[in-house]
Design an enzyme around this catalytic site. Structure first.
Site, short mmCIF file in Angstrom:
data_model
loop_
_atom_site.label_atom_id
_atom_site.label_comp_id
_atom_site.label_asym_id
_atom_site.label_seq_id
_atom_site.Cartn_x
_atom_site.Cartn_y
_atom_site.Cartn_z
N GLU A 84 1.04 -0.97 -0.37
CA GLU A 84 -0.16 -0.45 0.01
C GLU A 84 0.68 1.48 -0.35
OE1 GLU A 84 -3.32 -1.06 -0.42
OE2 GLU A 84 -3.67 1.51 -0.87
N LYS A 154 -12.11 -0.77 -12.08
CA LYS A 154 -11.75 0.66 -10.81
C LYS A 154 -9.94 0.51 -11.13
CE LYS A 154 -14.40 0.71 -7.71
NZ LYS A 154 -15.29 1.70 -6.91
N HIS A 261 -16.73 -0.14 3.41
CA HIS A 261 -16.09 0.40 2.94
C HIS A 261 -16.58 2.03 3.29
CE1 HIS A 261 -14.86 -2.95 0.75
NE2 HIS A 261 -13.46 -2.03 -0.44
N1 LIG Z 1 -9.47 -2.17 -8.44
C1 LIG Z 1 -10.46 -2.75 -7.47
O1 LIG Z 1 -11.55 -2.89 -8.46
C2 LIG Z 1 -9.58 -3.12 -6.14
C3 LIG Z 1 -10.39 -4.49 -5.80
C4 LIG Z 1 -10.66 -4.45 -4.32
C5 LIG Z 1 -8.78 -4.07 -4.16
N2 LIG Z 1 -8.68 -3.33 -4.73
C6 LIG Z 1 -7.05 -2.25 -4.01
O2 LIG Z 1 -6.16 -3.55 -3.90
C7 LIG Z 1 -5.61 -3.07 -2.86
C8 LIG Z 1 -4.45 -4.07 -1.52
O3 LIG Z 1 -4.23 -5.19 -2.76
P1 LIG Z 1 -3.66 -6.73 -1.42
O4 LIG Z 1 -3.97 -7.34 -0.50
O5 LIG Z 1 -3.54 -7.86 -3.01
O6 LIG Z 1 -2.50 -6.25 -1.96
P2 LIG Z 1 -0.72 -5.56 -1.90
O7 LIG Z 1 -0.90 -5.64 -3.40
O8 LIG Z 1 0.31 -4.93 -0.91
O9 LIG Z 1 0.11 -7.60 -2.45
C9 LIG Z 1 0.08 -7.91 -0.19
C10 LIG Z 1 1.72 -7.87 -0.42
O10 LIG Z 1 2.17 -9.97 -0.59
C11 LIG Z 1 2.98 -9.70 -2.12
N3 LIG Z 1 2.12 -10.36 -2.98
C12 LIG Z 1 1.63 -10.70 -3.53
N4 LIG Z 1 0.95 -12.14 -4.47
C13 LIG Z 1 1.98 -12.48 -3.92
C14 LIG Z 1 1.78 -14.04 -4.02
N5 LIG Z 1 1.13 -15.31 -4.73
N6 LIG Z 1 3.08 -14.89 -3.13
C15 LIG Z 1 4.00 -14.17 -2.15
N7 LIG Z 1 3.93 -12.81 -1.74
C16 LIG Z 1 2.98 -11.83 -2.87
C17 LIG Z 1 3.03 -8.27 -2.58
O11 LIG Z 1 4.08 -7.38 -3.03
C18 LIG Z 1 2.70 -7.67 -1.34
O12 LIG Z 1 3.99 -7.48 -0.09
C19 LIG Z 1 -5.58 -1.93 -2.09
O13 LIG Z 1 -4.87 -1.09 -2.08
C20 LIG Z 1 -7.10 -1.96 -2.43
O14 LIG Z 1 -7.49 -0.65 -2.68
C21 LIG Z 1 -8.51 -2.63 -6.06
O1 LIG Z 2 -11.19 -1.99 -2.50
C1 LIG Z 2 -12.66 -1.87 -3.31
C2 LIG Z 2 -12.79 -1.41 -4.54
O2 LIG Z 2 -11.29 -0.88 -4.16
C3 LIG Z 2 -13.95 -3.17 -3.51
O3 LIG Z 2 -13.26 -4.07 -2.40
C4 LIG Z 2 -14.77 -2.44 -3.31
O4 LIG Z 2 -16.17 -3.42 -3.02
C5 LIG Z 2 -15.27 -1.42 -3.81
O5 LIG Z 2 -15.17 -1.22 -4.76
C6 LIG Z 2 -15.39 0.17 -2.96
O6 LIG Z 2 -16.71 0.35 -2.43
C7 LIG Z 2 -14.15 1.01 -3.06
O7 LIG Z 2 -14.30 2.08 -3.60
P1 LIG Z 2 -13.74 3.05 -3.67
O8 LIG Z 2 -14.10 3.70 -2.57
O9 LIG Z 2 -11.91 2.71 -3.97
O10 LIG Z 2 -14.50 3.99 -4.73
CO LIG Z 3 -12.08 -3.26 -0.47
#
Ligand SMILES: NC(=O)c1ccc[n+]([C@@H]2O[C@H](COP(=O)([O-])OP(=O)(O)OC[C@H]3O[C@@H](n4cnc5c(N)ncnc54)[C@H](O)[C@@H]3O)[C@@H](O)[C@H]2O)c1
Ligand SMILES: O=C(CO)[C@@H](O)[C@H](O)[C@H](O)[C@H](O)COP(=O)(O)O
Ligand SMILES: [Co+2]
Length: 390
Positions: A84, A154, A261
């Site tokens: 993050e 997104k 959220h």
């Molecule tokens: N675009 C969207 O709709 C959406 C939806 C949900 C979450 N998000 C975003 O996603 C982010 C969180 O993502 P996350 O939980 O994947 O965190 P992250 O990307 O930080 O990954 C977690 C950690 O695990 C490591 N890692 C990843 N895959 C691995 C694997 N297979 N083996 C070992 N290490 C690994 C990464 O390098 C990191 O250190 C938040 O910023 C959130 O806002 C976006």
């Molecule tokens: O965290 C996320 C996306 O970042 C998802 O888990 C989630 O379902 C939604 O998209 C959230 O409501 C977040 O939306 P937003 O605040 O990024 O607009």
């Molecule tokens: Co989320």
């Protein structure tokens, strides 16, 4: 005729998108064709750009390179620090520079982003602003990325302490989900993904909730290799896609997927990297479940089921900032702004179904925090504290 206005042209166009989410096994096995489908073979000088989460270098880099070598596709892998703390414009610009060097084009040869959802959100954002948008492909490697980000349109980076403040709607052309990649994912991140599965289960899938309740700890222990991993992952993805496909551009800001959220975003950002996204979301889910109980909607039994399931998974049940009433009110204010003036707070009335509320009073916040404290204290005990009994 008014001297100020001479003519007005009304221009209207629709933005249609089509993208694919494939669930597969052994995505980097040379006989798996999914990542070849978008490779441009028309230009022999073209290289396939792969944007790889640096944390996966030791685990995946050789496999990725061998995959493309087996098909005589030249590949350039760039490694990008994730987590993050790196979800920002600097990381985005470093990816944009790599796109520029690689000669990425507007219509073809999409770069492939492989990693956690932070890397994927930033890579997608970079792809969406480079040349006003180029296609891209993603392979999520965290549970959270597989069950939540995988269907989302997104992209985003955090900005000035605000979560996802800069972002776009720019879905990946293709997403490939391979739960085998979870083998190397640390336990805490598996649990973190369960936080978003819990959200989905609570808002629309009581069967998914029961699966998580019964099998969650076993699934985490096996890195989602044992039954009912496939069922859980498929149900979670399906729940997400059925919500998103009817409101992809978020014209309607009453979104049940915003459950968990509302209070969590500024709290999560205030303590980065102490609370992971799915952890903060899960605490918010429990917090809002207690609110529903206070209103006489959700039963005490169901709130205790949620708390017990979180506890058994190893999710945190609270955090000091969830007891800070001013912080909670600021979070609601921010959510109102984000949702165009309406709080649109999703509230679960029974596990698997949801409604919305537009107001939460300070008095209610006090009641909820008092109950949450008690619940968090007693969740691990065999006999729950004598609260939430009706
Ligand atoms: N675009 C969207 O709709 C959406 C939806 C949900 C979450 N998000 C975003 O996603 C982010 C969180 O993502 P996350 O939980 O994947 O965190 P992250 O990307 O930080 O990954 C977690 C950690 O695990 C490591 N890692 C990843 N895959 C691995 C694997 N297979 N083996 C070992 N290490 C690994 C990464 O390098 C990191 O250190 C938040 O910023 C959130 O806002 C976006
Ligand atoms: O965290 C996320 C996306 O970042 C998802 O888990 C989630 O379902 C939604 O998209 C959230 O409501 C977040 O939306 P937003 O605040 O990024 O607009
Ligand atoms: Co989320």
């Amino acid at each position: 005729m008014s001297p100020a206005i001479q003519n007005t042209l009304d221009i209207e166009a629709e933005l249609q998108v089509k993208y694919h989410v494939s669930i597969t096994r052994d995505v980097f096995s040379p006989d798996n064709p999914l990542l070849l489908e978008t490779v441009d073979r028309s230009d022999p000088a073209a290289k396939q750009l792969v944007i790889l989460d640096a944390a996966l270098s030791a685990v995946l880099r050789e496999r990725v390179e061998a995959y493309f070598a087996a098909h005589d596709v030249a590949v350039e892998v760039i490694e990008v620090d994730s987590g993050e703390i790196n979800k920002n414009l600097d990381t985005c610009l470093s990816i944009v520079d790599a796109l520029e060097r690689s000669g990425a084009r507007r219509q073809s040869n999409p770069p492939i982003a492989i990693g956690g959802n932070v890397l994927i959100d930033v890579a997608g954002f970079s792809a969406s602003i480079y040349r006003r948008g180029i296609p891209w492909v993603r392979v999520p490697t965290t549970l959270l990325g597989m069950i939540d980000g995988s269907v989302s349109a997104k992209t985003a980076v955090n900005h000035q302490g605000n979560r996802n403040r800069l972002g776009t709607f720019h879905p990946a052309l293709r997403t490939v989900v391979d739960t085998g990649l979870l083998a190397s994912l640390p336990r805490r991140h598996l649990v973190n993904g369960c936080g978003e599965i819990l959200k989905m289960a609570m808002i629309k899938d009581s069967r998914l909730f029961s699966l998580l309740e019964e099998h969650g700890p076993g699934l985490v222990a096996s890195h989602f290799r044992t039954d009912p991993a496939e069922d859980v992952v498929t149900r979670a993805i399906d729940g997400m896609q059925s919500e998103l496909r009817q409101n992809l551009w978020e014209k309607d800001l009453r979104r049940i997927v915003d459950y968990g959220h509302t209070f969590s975003p500024p709290i999560e950002m205030a303590v980065v990297p102490e609370l992971l996204h799915g952890e903060a979301v899960a605490i918010d889910c429990l917090f809002t479940a207690v609110l529903s109980y206070v209103r006489g909607w959700l039963s005490g039994t169901d709130v205790r089921r949620v708390a017990r399931t979180m506890h058994r998974l190893g999710l945190p049940l609270d955090h000091p900032l969830f007891y800070d009433i001013d912080m909670l009110e600021r979070a609601m204010e921010e959510a109102r702004l984000h949702r165009d003036g309406s709080l649109n707070l999703p509230v679960v009335q029974e596990i698997g179904s949801c409604t919305f509320t537009q107001e939460v009073t300070r008095e209610e916040l006090h009641q909820v925090t008092a109950l949450l404290k008690e619940l968090a204290r007693s969740a691990g005990e065999d006999l729950p504290a004598p609260i939430l009994q009706h």
